[in-house]
Design a protein around this motif. Sequence first.
Motif, PDB file in Angstrom:
ATOM      1  N   PRO A 104      20.430  26.906  31.343  1.00  0.00           N
ATOM      2  CA  PRO A 104      21.011  25.838  31.110  1.00  0.00           C
ATOM      3  C   PRO A 104      20.066  24.409  31.233  1.00  0.00           C
ATOM      4  O   PRO A 104      20.183  23.776  30.079  1.00  0.00           O
ATOM      5  CB  PRO A 104      22.354  25.549  32.156  1.00  0.00           C
ATOM      6  N   ASN A 105      19.575  24.149  32.357  1.00  0.00           N
ATOM      7  CA  ASN A 105      18.851  22.890  32.316  1.00  0.00           C
ATOM      8  C   ASN A 105      17.532  23.052  31.731  1.00  0.00           C
ATOM      9  O   ASN A 105      17.250  21.904  30.941  1.00  0.00           O
ATOM     10  CB  ASN A 105      18.692  22.799  33.878  1.00  0.00           C
ATOM     11  N   ILE A 106      16.784  23.874  31.594  1.00  0.00           N
ATOM     12  CA  ILE A 106      15.804  23.993  30.543  1.00  0.00           C
ATOM     13  C   ILE A 106      16.168  23.832  29.005  1.00  0.00           C
ATOM     14  O   ILE A 106      15.437  23.214  28.262  1.00  0.00           O
ATOM     15  CB  ILE A 106      14.636  25.212  30.782  1.00  0.00           C
ATOM     16  N   GLY A 107      17.107  24.605  28.889  1.00  0.00           N
ATOM     17  CA  GLY A 107      17.601  24.347  27.385  1.00  0.00           C
ATOM     18  C   GLY A 107      18.018  22.802  27.178  1.00  0.00           C
ATOM     19  O   GLY A 107      17.931  22.312  25.763  1.00  0.00           O
ATOM     20  N   GLU A 108      18.726  22.247  28.120  1.00  0.00           N
ATOM     21  CA  GLU A 108      19.075  20.884  27.986  1.00  0.00           C
ATOM     22  C   GLU A 108      17.794  20.091  27.834  1.00  0.00           C
ATOM     23  O   GLU A 108      17.614  19.171  26.804  1.00  0.00           O
ATOM     24  CB  GLU A 108      20.037  20.456  28.839  1.00  0.00           C
ATOM     25  N   HIS A 109      16.686  20.313  28.542  1.00  0.00           N
ATOM     26  CA  HIS A 109      15.560  19.734  28.414  1.00  0.00           C
ATOM     27  C   HIS A 109      14.934  19.717  27.097  1.00  0.00           C
ATOM     28  O   HIS A 109      14.403  18.833  26.538  1.00  0.00           O
ATOM     29  CB  HIS A 109      14.548  20.093  29.632  1.00  0.00           C
ATOM     30  N   VAL A 110      14.826  20.752  26.446  1.00  0.00           N
ATOM     31  CA  VAL A 110      14.155  21.123  25.368  1.00  0.00           C
ATOM     32  C   VAL A 110      15.071  20.470  24.370  1.00  0.00           C
ATOM     33  O   VAL A 110      14.308  19.923  23.402  1.00  0.00           O
ATOM     34  CB  VAL A 110      14.104  22.758  24.884  1.00  0.00           C
TER      35      VAL A 110
END
Length: 322
Positions: A104-110
């Motif tokens: 979730p967090n890296i998906g949001e970062h991307v």
Amino acid sequence: MTARRDLLVLRTGTHGTPVEEYAEALRERLPDYDVRLARTPAAEREEIRDAGIVTGMTIDEDLLSRAEKMAVFACAYAGTGHLPMDALAERGVTVTNASGVHGPNIGEHVLGSILAFTRRFHVGERRQRRREWRHYQATELQGSTVTVVGMGAIGEAVLERLEPFGVETIGVRYTAEKGGPADEVVGFGEDAIHEALARTDYLVLACPLTDETRGLIGREELVTIDPDAVVVNVARGPVVETDALVSALRSNRIRGAAVDVTDPEPLPEEHPLWGFENVRITPHNAGHTPAYYDRLADIVAGNAERIAENGSTEGLRNQVHP
């Protein structure tokens, strides 16, 4: 292994969050387990002697040599390339990782990185610093083609978050036949990747660092990719050849880059990447989330319960070895 109900947490934390929070999250989920936290090197050396399950960011061969009863090492990172895997195998230790914790967090970062370049927020930030009210042109994400290299938990999280934006997606994975949540899935063959790059507006790198992915994006790839494309790297720095990236930026062969990982890392103060206005640099920070330890504890506690029930380390979640 016998159904031992003990678990040792090693002392190294991550992302600046106290490792005590991880130990407490495990205690909440495993009330019938003796969950211990080793807070000093001496405590690690002593406590690991009779620990059946050990969890932490890393373990070296010296500490491993003292683990007389360890059956499982639950690595608190998704990657395990830093571990002494041969030594763990020789001792018959089952290794699991933290795959899925970062989705979730890296998906949001991307997604944030892509939207920042789409709406050219970096231009707006510069004009704000200058107190300059002057319009500039932006673009739309809708109708773009996004290529995601690596379709593990992070790559899939990126693709899921892109779905509402009306983009075409290309996924790149080792076994293209497995498919995935992309409009098109291709393999790692050079021709397939180059054909995908020629159609790419946003290139997202979310793959592990392996012999095959090291230097995957080099000069030829950065010449092939659309000159209006943006590179987003949340994989590992060496997946991109740094000199080739700098050259592409200097020659305006790409629109920009968002890099959370670099080669070398940390990025030296004098490195030319710092000087580009169309490069967004974050210090390997995409993995940070306040939910990290809770998500990790869910995985490790679930495996501990499975071991207690079955008396076996077979079929554990996120098992990478054996």
